[in-house]
Design a protein around this motif. Structure first.
Motif, PDB file in Angstrom:
ATOM      1  N   PRO A   1       0.807  -1.231   0.000  1.00 50.20           N
ATOM      2  CA  PRO A   1       0.000   0.000   0.000  1.00 50.20           C
ATOM      3  C   PRO A   1       0.836   1.275   0.000  1.00 50.20           C
ATOM      4  CG  PRO A   1      -0.162  -1.145   2.107  1.00 50.20           C
ATOM      5  CD  PRO A   1       0.502  -2.078   1.164  1.00 50.20           C
ATOM      6  N   VAL A   2       2.014   1.227   0.642  1.00 43.70           N
ATOM      7  CA  VAL A   2       2.887   2.410   0.618  1.00 43.70           C
ATOM      8  C   VAL A   2       3.343   2.698  -0.806  1.00 43.70           C
ATOM      9  CG1 VAL A   2       5.096   3.343   1.405  1.00 43.70           C
ATOM     10  CG2 VAL A   2       3.649   2.055   2.994  1.00 43.70           C
TER      11      VAL A   2
ATOM     12  N   ALA B   1       2.996   5.667  -5.990  1.00 43.34           N
ATOM     13  CA  ALA B   1       2.734   5.665  -7.430  1.00 43.34           C
ATOM     14  C   ALA B   1       1.625   6.643  -7.798  1.00 43.34           C
ATOM     15  CB  ALA B   1       2.365   4.255  -7.884  1.00 43.34           C
ATOM     16  N   LEU B   2       0.580   6.710  -6.955  1.00 45.01           N
ATOM     17  CA  LEU B   2      -0.515   7.641  -7.222  1.00 45.01           C
ATOM     18  C   LEU B   2      -0.055   9.089  -7.091  1.00 45.01           C
ATOM     19  CD1 LEU B   2      -3.430   5.811  -5.367  1.00 45.01           C
ATOM     20  CD2 LEU B   2      -3.076   5.984  -7.844  1.00 45.01           C
ATOM     21  N   VAL B   3       0.784   9.351  -6.080  1.00 44.77           N
ATOM     22  CA  VAL B   3       1.299  10.715  -5.901  1.00 44.77           C
ATOM     23  C   VAL B   3       2.124  11.126  -7.117  1.00 44.77           C
ATOM     24  CG1 VAL B   3       2.882  12.127  -4.546  1.00 44.77           C
ATOM     25  CG2 VAL B   3       1.222  10.647  -3.390  1.00 44.77           C
TER      26      VAL B   3
ATOM     27  N   ALA C   1       4.780   2.776 -12.318  1.00 46.05           N
ATOM     28  CA  ALA C   1       4.974   2.413 -10.913  1.00 46.05           C
ATOM     29  C   ALA C   1       3.818   1.574 -10.395  1.00 46.05           C
ATOM     30  CB  ALA C   1       5.135   3.667 -10.064  1.00 46.05           C
ATOM     31  N   LEU C   2       2.598   1.903 -10.816  1.00 44.00           N
ATOM     32  CA  LEU C   2       1.435   1.109 -10.390  1.00 44.00           C
ATOM     33  C   LEU C   2       1.529  -0.328 -10.891  1.00 44.00           C
ATOM     34  CD1 LEU C   2      -1.594   3.558 -10.770  1.00 44.00           C
ATOM     35  CD2 LEU C   2      -0.828   2.429  -8.668  1.00 44.00           C
TER      36      LEU C   2
END
Length: 295
Positions: A35-36, A41-43, A49-50
């Motif tokens: 989850p980290v 990746a979302l940031v 990255a996802l």
């Protein structure tokens, strides 16, 4: 890196300080990196990255995901309970009653002290007419014993009087089984690393005893001071099967981070394992439903 450590944890050397065993003790917790990494990746708004996060996610699911699946709910032959009751337990009678209240067929206890043993014997006697104690470990059973003997698992570095191994033949409605109760030496985190030498030696001795066992169906109940992923326990764990369902983190009781209290089997299946509510011990009780293979 996270996926690599999950999949290739055995490649981490176990020489000075035994870092491999230290990693394997807490291996499931590497899943917290997933989850980290997703948030990172979302940031970054990075599709690459996802996609990359799938590597550790799939690796973790492959290793531990099955333990989180619901139990199959099928019939079982025995319920076994394992508990290190702690030699500082302030309420042995209450602990014994809580364990008996769960209704297992077998109850294995470790860290039995001479002063507390009578309380356990008295509280468990009404439902468990058969019991045996060797040193600081004991087994209580609803089914009669056919043979009882001490199992020598004492490392060479430990002095005389250390006795933490017990083997009982148990006559069940499905035939005889061999039940081992063991408490392996503690592991210490020291400045020079993960101190597991005496425990590993004790695991080798216990593994040899299980290998020589003539009864096909074996149940091992004990505080092994290690997880089944820890290579230090491989001489023992490789001869037995671990439960198929349930994480059952058992230590420390206040904030459990690892299952070091084990229910392992041979020619039998621990279909589900779970923890019971805390007692006066620093370990949580661990229970398992067991199906015996045809003899």
């Amino acid at each position: 890196m996270t996926a690599g450590l999950l999949v290739f944890h055995s490649a981490v050397p176990n020489a000075a300080g035994r870092p491999g065993s230290a990693l394997e003790t807490f291996l499931p917790w590497l899943g917290l990196a997933v989850p980290v990494l997703v948030v990172a990746a979302l940031v970054r708004r990075s599709v690459t990255a996802l996609v990359a996060v799938l590597l550790p996610a799939v690796a973790w699911a492959g290793l531990f995901g099955g333990l989180l699946l619901p139990a199959d709910g099928g019939p079982h032959d025995l319920m076994a309970l394992q508990h290190n009751v702690s030699d500082e337990n302030p309420d042995p009678t209450g602990t014994a009653r809580a364990l008996a209240g769960a209704g297992p067929d077998l109850i294995a206890l470790e860290e039995l002290t001479p002063s507390a043993l009578p309380a356990y014997e008295a509280a468990l006697a009404p439902a468990y007419p058969y019991h045996a104690v060797e040193g600081t470990v004991g087994l209580w059973s609803k089914h009669p014993f056919t043979d009882v003997r001490r199992v020598d698992i004492k490392p060479r570095s430990i002095g005389e009087g250390w006795n933490r191994g017990l083997r009982c033949g148990v006559r069940t409605p499905r035939g005889e089984i061999a039940v081992y109760v063991a408490h392996l030496p503690s592991v210490r985190m020291r400045a020079n690393g993960f101190g597991s030498g005496p425990r590993d030696e004790s695991a080798r001795l216990l593994g040899a005893a299980v290998a020589a066992e003539e009864v096909d169906r074996v149940i091992l109940l004990g505080d092994l001071n290690g997880t089944v992923d820890d290579r230090g326990l491989a001489p023992l764990a490789s001869r037995l099967s671990a439960p198929r369902r349930g994480l059952a983190l058992s230590w420390p009781a206040a904030v459990p981070v690892a299952r070091i209290d084990q229910v392992l089997t041979r020619s039998a299946t621990a279909a589900e394992v779970w923890t019971l509510p805390a007692t006066g011990s620093d370990h949580l009780p661990v229970a398992a439903r067991i199906r015996l293979d045809a003899s």
